[in-house]
Motif scaffolding. Structure first.
Motif, mmCIF file in Angstrom:
data_model
loop_
_atom_site.group_PDB
_atom_site.id
_atom_site.type_symbol
_atom_site.label_atom_id
_atom_site.label_comp_id
_atom_site.label_asym_id
_atom_site.label_seq_id
_atom_site.Cartn_x
_atom_site.Cartn_y
_atom_site.Cartn_z
ATOM 1 N N UNK A 29 -11.562 -27.573 9.818
ATOM 2 C CA UNK A 29 -11.254 -27.603 8.387
ATOM 3 C C UNK A 29 -11.961 -28.781 7.717
ATOM 4 N N UNK A 30 -11.981 -28.752 6.421
ATOM 5 C CA UNK A 30 -12.652 -29.809 5.656
ATOM 6 C C UNK A 30 -11.620 -30.704 4.979
ATOM 7 N N UNK A 31 -10.771 -31.321 5.780
ATOM 8 C CA UNK A 31 -9.772 -32.215 5.214
ATOM 9 C C UNK A 31 -10.441 -33.499 4.732
ATOM 10 N N UNK A 35 -9.114 -43.713 5.541
ATOM 11 C CA UNK A 35 -9.537 -44.962 6.195
ATOM 12 C C UNK A 35 -10.976 -44.854 6.685
ATOM 13 N N UNK A 36 -11.794 -44.096 5.956
ATOM 14 C CA UNK A 36 -13.199 -43.986 6.308
ATOM 15 C C UNK A 36 -13.525 -42.986 7.395
ATOM 16 N N UNK A 37 -12.511 -42.269 7.900
ATOM 17 C CA UNK A 37 -12.735 -41.299 8.968
ATOM 18 C C UNK A 37 -12.104 -39.966 8.606
ATOM 19 N N UNK A 38 -12.646 -38.862 9.116
ATOM 20 C CA UNK A 38 -11.992 -37.575 8.902
ATOM 21 C C UNK A 38 -10.598 -37.577 9.549
ATOM 22 N N UNK A 39 -9.705 -36.797 9.014
ATOM 23 C CA UNK A 39 -8.331 -36.753 9.513
ATOM 24 C C UNK A 39 -8.297 -36.325 10.976
ATOM 25 N N UNK A 43 -6.347 -37.958 14.230
ATOM 26 C CA UNK A 43 -5.430 -37.183 15.063
ATOM 27 C C UNK A 43 -5.862 -37.238 16.528
ATOM 28 N N UNK A 44 -7.174 -37.216 16.768
ATOM 29 C CA UNK A 44 -7.679 -37.296 18.131
ATOM 30 C C UNK A 44 -7.336 -38.643 18.759
ATOM 31 N N UNK A 45 -7.450 -39.714 17.993
ATOM 32 C CA UNK A 45 -7.082 -41.039 18.489
ATOM 33 C C UNK A 45 -5.594 -41.083 18.835
#
Length: 61
Positions: A29-31, A35-39, A43-45
């Motif tokens: 998706x194109x969320x 904080x400068x990063x894709x959502x 979530x992966x972190x």
């Protein structure tokens, strides 16, 4: 006397698999960025941190 094994570690593994599938879906998706990063990166972190905690918890048992 039989001791019933705990099902909590397996439930933690199942939850991690479900969260990994959610992260995979979010990556498509194109969320917006946060904080400068894709959502999905955030979530992966969180998934990796959760898996690390689950592995430590399972190892202690």
């Amino acid at each position: 006397m039989d001791v019933m094994p705990s099902r909590w570690p397996w439930l933690a593994v199942l939850a991690a698999v479900v969260l990994a599938l959610v992260v995979h879906g979010q990556a498509d998706s194109a969320l917006p960025f946060w904080a400068g990063m894709p959502v999905w990166v955030l979530m992966f972190i969180a998934l990796q941190a959760g898996l690390t905690l689950a592995a430590a918890w399972i190892a202690r048992r």
